[in-house]
Enzyme design. Structure first.
Site, PDB file in Angstrom:
ATOM      1  N   CYS A  47      77.627  27.472  -3.506  1.00 46.45           N
ATOM      2  CA  CYS A  47      78.505  27.050  -2.556  1.00 46.45           C
ATOM      3  C   CYS A  47      79.665  28.111  -2.402  1.00 46.45           C
ATOM      4  O   CYS A  47      80.203  28.480  -3.621  1.00 46.45           O
ATOM      5  CB  CYS A  47      78.997  25.679  -3.230  1.00 46.45           C
ATOM      6  SG  CYS A  47      80.337  25.110  -2.342  1.00 46.45           S
ATOM      7  N   CYS A 119      69.623  23.232   7.653  1.00 44.73           N
ATOM      8  CA  CYS A 119      70.212  24.157   8.551  1.00 44.73           C
ATOM      9  C   CYS A 119      71.700  24.408   8.005  1.00 44.73           C
ATOM     10  O   CYS A 119      72.687  23.354   7.970  1.00 44.73           O
ATOM     11  CB  CYS A 119      70.175  23.708   9.965  1.00 44.73           C
ATOM     12  SG  CYS A 119      70.846  24.646  11.203  1.00 44.73           S
TER      13      CYS A 119
HETATM   14 FE    FE Z   1      80.861  23.203  -3.619  1.00 41.12          FE
END
Ligand code: FE
Length: 130
Positions: A47, A119
Site C-alpha cells: 500500500c 483492478c
Molecule cells: Fe494501506
C-alpha cells in the site's frame, strides 16, 4: 491487525497529490498512465499509504485494461471489499484493510483459477522488488 489512522492533514502531507486523490478520495488514475501498469518484476506490492503487503507479483497479469491487474490478493486479510454504487454502476470496491485507503475495484472477468481481476490504481501501490 492494527488499523492505521491518520488525519486528512497528515495524509495530505505524506502522500503525493495523486496518491491522496486515489487513496483518500477514491479517485481513479487515467488508464495506461500508472508506472506499475506494465511492470512485471518479481516483488511485493505494498500500500502506498501505509506499506501493508497487498499483492504478490506472482498474481499480476497483463489484463490490457490500463491498470495493474491481479488475480488474487497476497492474503485474505490484506484487503477489504465494499459495494460501490457510484456513477450509476454497481461495482465492488477494494480497500487496504490496514489504512482503509481506496485501491481500486474487483471484477469477475479474471483468469483461472480465481476468475477475479483486481483492478488496482498504480498510485495506490509501491513495489518492493525482490
Ligand atoms: Fe494501506
Amino acid at each position: 491487525m492494527s488499523k492505521v489512522e491518520k488525519s486528512e492533514q497528515e495524509w495530505r502531507q505524506e502522500l503525493t497529490p495523486e496518491q491522496y486523490r486515489v487513496l483518500r478520495e477514491k479517485g481513479t488514475e487515467a488508464p495506461f498512465s500508472g508506472e506499475l501498469d506494465h511492470t512485471f518484476e518479481p516483488g511485493t506490492y505494498r500500500c502506498a499509504g501505509c506499506g501493508a503487503e497487498l499483492f504478490d507479483s506472482d498474481a499480476k497479469y497483463d489484463s490490457g485494461c490500463g491498470w495493474p491487474a491481479f488475480s488474487a490478493p497476497a492474503g485474505e486479510d490484506a484487503i477489504e471489499e465494499e459495494t460501490d454504487a457510484a456513477y450509476g454502476m454497481v461495482r465492488t470496491e477494494v480497500l487496504c484493510s490496514s489504512c482503509g485507503g481506496h485501491l481500486g475495484h474487483v471484477f469477475p472477468d479474471g483468469p483461472h483459477p480465481t476468475g477475479l481481476r483486481y483492478c488496482i490504481n498504480s498510485a495506490a501501490l509501491k513495489l518492493d522488488e525482490k
